[in-house]
Scaffold this motif. Structure first.
Motif, PDB file in Angstrom:
ATOM      1  N   LEU A 175       0.854  -1.179   0.000  1.00  0.00           N
ATOM      2  CA  LEU A 175       0.000   0.000   0.000  1.00  0.00           C
ATOM      3  C   LEU A 175       0.891   1.231   0.000  1.00  0.00           C
ATOM      4  O   LEU A 175       1.760   1.374   0.866  1.00  0.00           O
ATOM      5  N   PHE A 176       0.679   2.119  -0.967  1.00  0.00           N
ATOM      6  CA  PHE A 176       1.346   3.414  -0.994  1.00  0.00           C
ATOM      7  C   PHE A 176       0.320   4.459  -0.559  1.00  0.00           C
ATOM      8  O   PHE A 176      -0.653   4.714  -1.268  1.00  0.00           O
ATOM      9  N   LEU A 177       0.556   5.017   0.605  1.00  0.00           N
ATOM     10  CA  LEU A 177      -0.417   5.896   1.255  1.00  0.00           C
ATOM     11  C   LEU A 177       0.092   7.324   1.287  1.00  0.00           C
ATOM     12  O   LEU A 177       1.168   7.597   1.833  1.00  0.00           O
ATOM     13  N   GLY A 178      -0.682   8.239   0.713  1.00  0.00           N
ATOM     14  CA  GLY A 178      -0.403   9.652   0.873  1.00  0.00           C
ATOM     15  C   GLY A 178      -1.156  10.186   2.076  1.00  0.00           C
ATOM     16  O   GLY A 178      -2.255   9.708   2.398  1.00  0.00           O
ATOM     17  N   VAL A 179      -0.585  11.165   2.760  1.00  0.00           N
ATOM     18  CA  VAL A 179      -1.204  11.681   3.986  1.00  0.00           C
ATOM     19  C   VAL A 179      -1.208  13.206   3.974  1.00  0.00           C
ATOM     20  O   VAL A 179      -0.405  13.849   3.294  1.00  0.00           O
ATOM     21  N   HIS A 180      -2.128  13.760   4.740  1.00  0.00           N
ATOM     22  CA  HIS A 180      -2.194  15.219   4.913  1.00  0.00           C
ATOM     23  C   HIS A 180      -1.071  15.699   5.817  1.00  0.00           C
ATOM     24  O   HIS A 180      -0.490  16.756   5.596  1.00  0.00           O
ATOM     25  N   GLY A 181      -0.761  14.905   6.858  1.00  0.00           N
ATOM     26  CA  GLY A 181       0.269  15.308   7.797  1.00  0.00           C
ATOM     27  C   GLY A 181       0.922  14.125   8.486  1.00  0.00           C
ATOM     28  O   GLY A 181       0.356  13.031   8.567  1.00  0.00           O
ATOM     29  N   TRP A 217       5.729  17.067   7.497  1.00  0.00           N
ATOM     30  CA  TRP A 217       6.124  16.785   8.876  1.00  0.00           C
ATOM     31  C   TRP A 217       5.670  17.909   9.808  1.00  0.00           C
ATOM     32  O   TRP A 217       5.852  19.082   9.533  1.00  0.00           O
ATOM     33  N   GLY A 218       5.035  17.531  10.915  1.00  0.00           N
ATOM     34  CA  GLY A 218       4.551  18.497  11.889  1.00  0.00           C
ATOM     35  C   GLY A 218       3.149  18.999  11.610  1.00  0.00           C
ATOM     36  O   GLY A 218       2.591  19.744  12.413  1.00  0.00           O
ATOM     37  N   VAL A 219       2.564  18.601  10.470  1.00  0.00           N
ATOM     38  CA  VAL A 219       1.188  18.970  10.137  1.00  0.00           C
ATOM     39  C   VAL A 219       0.240  17.952  10.771  1.00  0.00           C
ATOM     40  O   VAL A 219       0.447  16.739  10.642  1.00  0.00           O
ATOM     41  N   VAL A 220      -0.783  18.425  11.450  1.00  0.00           N
ATOM     42  CA  VAL A 220      -1.722  17.536  12.143  1.00  0.00           C
ATOM     43  C   VAL A 220      -3.134  17.799  11.642  1.00  0.00           C
ATOM     44  O   VAL A 220      -3.652  18.908  11.765  1.00  0.00           O
ATOM     45  N   GLY A 221      -3.746  16.794  11.046  1.00  0.00           N
ATOM     46  CA  GLY A 221      -5.130  16.887  10.610  1.00  0.00           C
ATOM     47  C   GLY A 221      -6.080  16.452  11.706  1.00  0.00           C
ATOM     48  O   GLY A 221      -5.672  16.016  12.791  1.00  0.00           O
ATOM     49  N   LEU A 222      -7.351  16.504  11.420  1.00  0.00           N
ATOM     50  CA  LEU A 222      -8.386  16.237  12.418  1.00  0.00           C
ATOM     51  C   LEU A 222      -8.377  14.794  12.907  1.00  0.00           C
ATOM     52  O   LEU A 222      -8.588  14.520  14.088  1.00  0.00           O
ATOM     53  N   SER A 223      -8.120  13.845  12.002  1.00  0.00           N
ATOM     54  CA  SER A 223      -8.267  12.425  12.333  1.00  0.00           C
ATOM     55  C   SER A 223      -6.954  11.673  12.139  1.00  0.00           C
ATOM     56  O   SER A 223      -6.287  11.812  11.103  1.00  0.00           O
ATOM     57  N   THR A 224      -6.579  10.872  13.131  1.00  0.00           N
ATOM     58  CA  THR A 224      -5.401  10.014  13.000  1.00  0.00           C
ATOM     59  C   THR A 224      -5.758   8.750  12.227  1.00  0.00           C
ATOM     60  O   THR A 224      -6.737   8.076  12.540  1.00  0.00           O
TER      61      THR A 224
END
Length: 275
Positions: free
Chosen positions: A171-177, A214-221
């Motif tokens: 799985l290649f997963l892109g993330v917001h933070g 790095w260091g960006v935090v979205g609403l949901s983990t």
């Protein structure tokens, strides 16, 4: 046209599309490049837009704010290409691969075009478009259903149910933070649930994220750093973040700097594994 009118049109376009390009605005409004850049600068100082190379995007900062695909596609483009190339080299012919939605995973998809015999599962129409080639009988592309988000992800119960019966190698997963405490995050609660279903379906989780995440935090983990088997980022990842990644993830890969003329080459990439 008065500056106030131009800036109102620019702001409307950013709110509607998530981003605007200077070149498009020059053509649309019939003014000079310098005039548009001055307008964007004034809007940026008021906190109404964020200046980026070649244009402007919606301002970031709120954990629930979800930038659109167009807004993100104009950011860190060279780094994303290098990350995509480095990530794709992990995959061997004949593998089954899942890709989440995102501008970086689209670059992974482009880099996978040369890998034979792939079965691809994705909740991204854009990824599916990149990989769909009717003449390639050795490649199968499976697109989940679901509700489309501003980041062009298909999410929700339809997507989750379709993923629950699948098992893929990668799985290649892109993330917001990415954050040492919050882990992998997204501003969209429903997309977070779908991403967790993607993780559950995969033997190996590869997170692809440029250093600005790095260091960006979205609403949901979505998941903790300890669940990441491989993190592929770029050489601008801060030294402290690299130390955390080496300790908390299975393997850290830093894609080579494409500006130096060796975009994504094996010799330009560096790797660190968790002891």
């Amino acid at each position: 046209m008065l500056a106030r009118q131009r800036q109102s049109l620019i702001l409307d376009a950013v709110r509607r599309d998530g981003a605007v390009r200077v070149s498009d605005l020059v053509e649309r409004l019939g003014v000079s490049d310098m005039t548009i850049r001055r307008d964007i600068g004034q809007l940026s100082r008021r906190g109404l837009v964020a200046r980026v190379h070649g244009g402007a995007t919606a301002p970031e900062g709120r954990s629930s704010e979800e930038p659109g695909f167009l807004a993100k596609s104009s950011l860190q483009t060279a780094q994303k290409r290098a990350i995509g190339a480095a990530a794709a080299r992990l995959v061997t012919p004949g593998s089954s691969v899942a890709l989440s939605a995102g501008t970086t995973t689209v670059e992974v998809a482009r880099a996978l075009l040369g890998v034979a015999g792939l079965t691809v599962v994705t909740n991204s129409p854009r990824v599916a478009e990149v990989l769909h080639e009717p003449a390639r009988h050795d490649r199968t592309v499976i697109l989940t259903g679901g509700i489309r988000t501003p980041s062009d992800a298909l999410v929700g119960p339809v997507a989750v149910r379709s993923l629950q019966t699948l098992h893929v190698d990668w799985l290649f997963l892109g993330v917001h933070g990415l954050d040492a405490d919050a882990g992998l995050t997204t501003p969209n609660l429903v997309e977070g649930e779908t991403d967790r279903a993607l993780i559950a379906a995969a033997s190996t989780l590869v997170v692809v994220a440029d250093a600005t995440k790095w260091g960006v935090v979205g609403l949901s983990t979505i998941a903790g750093l300890e669940e990441v088997d491989v993190l592929v980022s770029d050489a601008a990842l801060p030294v402290q973040a690299q130390a955390v990644a080496r300790e908390r993830t299975g393997r850290l890969v830093l894609a080579g700097d494409p500006v130096d003329g060796d975009e994504g080459s094996s010799s330009a990439d560096s790797e660190e594994r968790r002891p």
